[in-house]
Design an enzyme around this catalytic site. Structure first.
Site, PDB file in Angstrom:
ATOM      1  N   THR A   1      22.595  14.846   8.218  1.00 42.14           N
ATOM      2  CA  THR A   1      23.361  15.274   7.054  1.00 42.14           C
ATOM      3  C   THR A   1      22.979  14.409   5.852  1.00 42.14           C
ATOM      4  OG1 THR A   1      25.242  13.811   7.432  1.00 42.14           O
ATOM      5  CG2 THR A   1      25.327  15.993   8.465  1.00 42.14           C
TER       6      THR A   1
ATOM      7  N   ARG B   1      17.144   1.228   8.775  1.00 42.36           N
ATOM      8  CA  ARG B   1      18.406   1.682   8.190  1.00 42.36           C
ATOM      9  C   ARG B   1      19.594   1.284   9.051  1.00 42.36           C
ATOM     10  NH1 ARG B   1      17.801   6.990   4.446  1.00 42.36           N
ATOM     11  NH2 ARG B   1      15.719   6.533   3.631  1.00 42.36           N
TER      12      ARG B   1
ATOM     13  N   ALA C   1      18.785  10.186   0.216  1.00 45.59           N
ATOM     14  CA  ALA C   1      19.709   9.370   1.046  1.00 45.59           C
ATOM     15  C   ALA C   1      20.363  10.273   2.080  1.00 45.59           C
ATOM     16  CB  ALA C   1      20.799   8.699   0.201  1.00 45.59           C
ATOM     17  N   THR C   2      19.954  10.021   3.327  1.00 44.55           N
ATOM     18  CA  THR C   2      20.297  10.907   4.436  1.00 44.55           C
ATOM     19  C   THR C   2      20.602  10.058   5.647  1.00 44.55           C
ATOM     20  OG1 THR C   2      18.692  12.456   3.501  1.00 44.55           O
ATOM     21  CG2 THR C   2      19.437  12.919   5.717  1.00 44.55           C
ATOM     22  N   THR C   3      21.355  10.592   6.605  1.00 45.29           N
ATOM     23  CA  THR C   3      21.664   9.826   7.804  1.00 45.29           C
ATOM     24  C   THR C   3      21.644  10.742   9.020  1.00 45.29           C
ATOM     25  OG1 THR C   3      23.240   8.260   8.791  1.00 45.29           O
ATOM     26  CG2 THR C   3      24.165  10.091   7.542  1.00 45.29           C
TER      27      THR C   3
END
Length: 529
Positions: free
Chosen positions: A358, A512, A340-342
């Site tokens: 991050t 996303r 789980a990254t953005t």
């Protein structure tokens, strides 16, 4: 002046924070730090001050740099190995699932807090209190949860229920948040306000004391005083990858992703990709050949070389010999018809670009009491621990697939992009780059076109929008392939901005919740509810 800049992110509040800072005279670095601080509040399942990341930024005048603030392996000074709080959980993506490990023994030394502060000191120009203000407001007063964030919180429900400290963040009313619910994190708001009040060093010290108290070996973790005292963000020279008339800048070793993207671009150029009809069977098989070869490269001792011989990786993507990999890709094409990254991207009107990825992993299921900060589970992700869990030497910077990327035309930024998505990050960015640079597709189509990923002998692919016969051609080559009938967050979330002939543009990945916002200096943007 007109437009002051453009930002692409995965959540409306995140993007709005960056826009507000641009409108107040901030540059791309101010905007990306403000947006990322906001994301620690409004993208709670994806990112946290207890996580880590990397940012590439710069402009034609001053050049380009990467700041690495990803996690480090803890355990410095340990005389013996403690009993760890470390357990597997499964995240179900629908068509497929992925196993992660959580618990205090899954937490690496986090770098995001000190990384964001260091980046702002290096290249920001607005005072820190203006950059922090949007995040403080949403943490203290609450924000409306987006459908995307609600869905991701549902995916990690076992983690969000793992401990009382994490339930307080995710489930203040005794249930996971739904889209439209109002969610606040007043403890985090007070902590962030401490940064704004001019005492960031004191806040960092508070953060580190809490880590050592609650994630020490006596508590089932590995983080001690030596670990936090020795940690510092690292400035690095970006990888420079030639591709036609462009230069692609990405995250260097010990990051894994940038080099693999570089290898993929070099192979694609060697094969002459770009002439096939977009979305056709020939196009899909050609891309699959490149992705399969990249997977072979990673399996051939690549991760070991990231630490042992990082200069070899730089030489490889800068123009070193790729004959064996090019031969393999040609063979695949000939024989088969071939997290789980953005991420946030910003380009401002003055020509500065910044791309920052991050992550909190999925979070370890424990938060710092009184600070509202969920801590990472980087030590519990297979993809960034290819040699096995807890094998990396204490104090070593961990490898990551995160690959914030800037594409230069000459010395000026043309694109800034990156993606979340665990080991799918390399495939998502590589395909987006090829869609724009090799196939000449418009930005939104390039970002949201159907996507593939190959890991070893396994293929996953989306079928929506493919030309007749393309899906069957892929399935014939990989009989055990997993099909996704529609776009899925499994394949990452590329957020991309562009500057083309002085015109700013952007595209957000709908997988996303991607969103693009422009900073117009004629109309102030109010912060969303």
């Amino acid at each position: 002046m007109g437009t002051r800049g453009v930002i692409a992110a995965s959540e409306p509040h995140t993007a709005a924070a960056g826009v507000r800072v641009l409108q107040r005279g901030g540059n791309a670095v101010d905007a990306i730090v403000a947006a990322k601080l906001a994301a620690t509040v409004t993208e709670l399942p994806l990112t946290s001050l207890g996580g880590g990341g990397a940012c590439v930024w710069g402009d034609a005048r001053d050049g380009y740099e990467v700041l690495d603030f990803f996690g480090a392996a803890p355990g410095l000074g340990l005389a013996g190995w403690p009993i760890l709080d470390f357990a597997p959980i499964t995240v179900d993506f629908g068509e497929t699932s992925q196993v992660f490990h959580i618990g205090k023994g899954a937490a690496a030394v986090p770098g995001q807090l000190v990384g964001l502060l260091a980046l702002h000191r290096r290249a920001g120009r607005l005072p820190l209190h203006e950059v922090v203000a949007p995040a403080v407001a949403w943490a203290r007063d609450g924000f409306r949860v987006s459908p995307q964030i609600a869905a991701i919180a549902g995916l990690i429900a076992p983690i969000a229920s793992n401990s009382a400290t994490v339930r307080r963040l995710f489930q203040p009313d005794g249930r996971l948040p739904r889209a439209g619910d109002r969610l606040a994190n007043p403890d985090l708001g007070d902590f962030l306000q401490g940064l704004a009040d001019g005492s960031p060093a004191a806040q960092v010290a508070t953060f580190h004391r809490s880590l050592v108290e609650h994630f020490a070996p006596t508590q089932g973790g590995l983080i001690g005083e030596q670990d936090v005292a020795s940690y510092a963000p690292l400035a690095r020279e970006p990888l420079r990858i030639p591709f036609g008339p462009f230069t692609v800048l990405s995250n260097p070793p010990p990051s894994a992703g940038g080099g693999l993207i570089g290898v993929g671009l070099r192979i694609a150029e060697e094969l002459g990709l770009g002439g096939e009809e977009f979305r056709s069977p020939a196009h899909q098989l050609a891309v699959a050949a490149v992705l399969a070869t990249v997977s072979e490269v990673r399996g051939a001792g690549y991760d070991h070389r990231l630490h042992a011989d990082p200069e070899a990786i730089r030489q490889l993507v800068a123009g070193g010999s790729l004959p064996q990999w090019a031969r393999l890709a040609r063979t695949l094409c000939r024989e088969n018809g071939l997290g789980a990254t953005t991420h946030i991207s910003v380009i401002d009107a003055e020509g500065m670009a910044a791309a920052m990825t991050t992550s909190n992993g999925e979070g370890c299921g424990h938060s710092l009491p009184g600070l509202g900060i969920h801590v990472n589970n980087f030590l519990g992700e297979d993809d960034i621990n290819p040699a096995g869990f807890h094998r990396l030497a204490a104090g070593s910077r961990m490898s990551t697939m995160m690959s914030p990327t800037i594409v230069l035309a000459g010395d000026r930024p043309r694109l800034a992009l990156g993606s979340g998505g665990s080991n799918r990050i390399r495939s998502a960015i590589l395909q987006t780059l090829l869609n724009v640079l090799a196939y000449g597709r418009p930005l939104d189509e390039a970002v949201n076109a159907s996507r593939q990923h190959i890991e070893g002998r396994q293929l996953w692919f989306e079928t929506a929008g493919l030309a007749a016969g393309a899906a069957d051609a892929l399935q014939a080559r990989w009989p055990g392939a997993t099909r996704f009938a529609s776009a899925s967050m499994f394949f990452g979330g590329v957020n991309c901005v562009a500057s083309i002939d002085g015109r700013l543009a952007g595209a957000g990945d709908q997988r996303r919740g991607g969103i693009v916002m422009f900073a117009d200096d004629r109309t102030a943007t109010a912060l969303p509810d």
